[in-house]
Design an enzyme around this catalytic site. Structure first.
Site, PDB file in Angstrom:
ATOM      1  N   LYS A 221       0.932  -1.317   0.156  1.00 44.02           N
ATOM      2  CA  LYS A 221       0.012  -0.009   0.063  1.00 44.02           C
ATOM      3  C   LYS A 221       0.749   1.331   0.140  1.00 44.02           C
ATOM      4  O   LYS A 221       1.968   1.351   0.264  1.00 44.02           O
ATOM      5  CB  LYS A 221      -0.988  -0.187   1.149  1.00 44.02           C
ATOM      6  CG  LYS A 221      -2.110  -1.028   0.971  1.00 44.02           C
ATOM      7  CD  LYS A 221      -3.363  -1.102   2.125  1.00 44.02           C
ATOM      8  CE  LYS A 221      -4.431  -1.802   1.643  1.00 44.02           C
ATOM      9  NZ  LYS A 221      -5.369  -1.670   2.857  1.00 44.02           N
ATOM     10  N   ARG A 255      -3.614 -10.284   5.349  1.00 38.54           N
ATOM     11  CA  ARG A 255      -3.984 -10.199   4.038  1.00 38.54           C
ATOM     12  C   ARG A 255      -3.018  -9.529   3.043  1.00 38.54           C
ATOM     13  O   ARG A 255      -2.382  -8.442   3.161  1.00 38.54           O
ATOM     14  CB  ARG A 255      -5.341  -9.345   4.067  1.00 38.54           C
ATOM     15  CG  ARG A 255      -6.074  -9.356   2.798  1.00 38.54           C
ATOM     16  CD  ARG A 255      -7.161  -8.515   2.696  1.00 38.54           C
ATOM     17  NE  ARG A 255      -7.883  -8.528   1.583  1.00 38.54           N
ATOM     18  CZ  ARG A 255      -7.697  -7.774   0.238  1.00 38.54           C
ATOM     19  NH1 ARG A 255      -6.625  -6.514   0.615  1.00 38.54           N
ATOM     20  NH2 ARG A 255      -8.466  -7.692  -0.848  1.00 38.54           N
TER      21      ARG A 255
END
Length: 272
Positions: A221, A255
């Site tokens: 991210k 995740r």
């Protein structure tokens, strides 16, 4: 901590890995990579062999400013992939990444066993009732607004305190409807600035007071690649660093796009 997936109790101690499978053309990292059966099944096989307990399938990109996708299009993308994966790998525990009750129901009816909702019911008023009726584990993420507006809503007085209050309300509602297996996701990158993301990570252990499993998704991210002044393609090392920190602070599920490295982080942190 355990969750019930298709009648099987999954122990989340030690932590588990959830592999990401985006079947969208526009995901921030892997959009469009798995557009044919061969590449899709190859990626699922790779993640399972590397140790993923869950495969999280998403058919609607939730990256900032992602374009709208209709319910019909989301179902057309999602359901055939679930069917394909389960035909080839019938024991796979599939999580459906959606904020819409209709898609959640279709996913579960076709063999998935977890609902992963970025909005914790805020974007579909029927979602929690649907999950309660389906009696499946429900991941509730923290977010404000929707994928199109969330980055304009990253305004907090005390972000961790406000997030804990948010989850307390969501948990109370879910329990009142009869949802048994709940998990929380702090929502890194959703309605949070880079500095706010790191503040949440630095205080992640406080979320253990909610006494629910914690899912952490920081894989590749922008909080990583913007800090390192690089791109998502070169954010694997940074992802592994933050995953290790999250594990030390109580994360139960990672995740990730890269299962092997997440599994290695789990094994190494377990030795500390």
């Amino acid at each position: 901590m355990t969750i019930n997936c298709l009648g099987k109790l999954i122990d989340l101690a030690p932590p588990k890995v959830m592999g990401i499978l985006n079947v969208t053309p526009n995901s921030f990292f892997d959009g469009g990579k798995y557009s044919d059966e061969k590449s899709l099944l190859s990626q699922v096989e790779k993640m399972l062999l590397e140790g993923a307990t869950f495969i999280d399938i998403g058919a609607y990109s939730s990256k900032p400013s992602a374009e709208f996708v209709s319910e019909d299009d989301e179902i057309r993308r999602l359901v055939p992939v679930i069917q394909l994966v389960l035909k080839k790998f019938p024991e796979t525990l599939i999580s459906v990444d959606t904020f819409r009750a209709k898609i959640a129901k279709a996913g579960i009816e076709n063999g998935a066993c977890i609902i992963n909702d970025i909005s914790a019911g805020s974007l579909d008023s029927t979602m929690m009732q649907t999950v309660a009726e389906l009696q499946v584990p429900y991941v509730m993420m923290h977010m404000k607004g929707n994928p199109q507006t969330m980055q304009n809503l990253a305004i907090y007085e005390t972000i961790v305190k406000e997030m804990l209050f948010y989850f307390s309300k969501k948990i109370a509602l879910a329990r009142s409807l009869g949802i048994n297996d709940l998990l929380i996701d702090p929502g890194f990158g959703f309605a949070k600035t880079k500095d706010q993301n790191f503040e949440v990570m630095n205080n992640l252990e406080l979320f253990q007071m909610l006494e629910l499993p914690i899912l952490v998704g920081v894989s590749r991210k922008s909080m990583i690649y913007k800090t390192l002044e690089t791109s998502a393609d070169f954010a694997l090392n940074g992802t592994t660093v933050l995953n290790a920190i999250a594990l030390q602070k109580g994360a139960n599920i990672l995740r990730v796009h890269d299962v092997k490295e997440a599994m290695e982080a789990i094994k190494l942190v377990a030795q500390l």
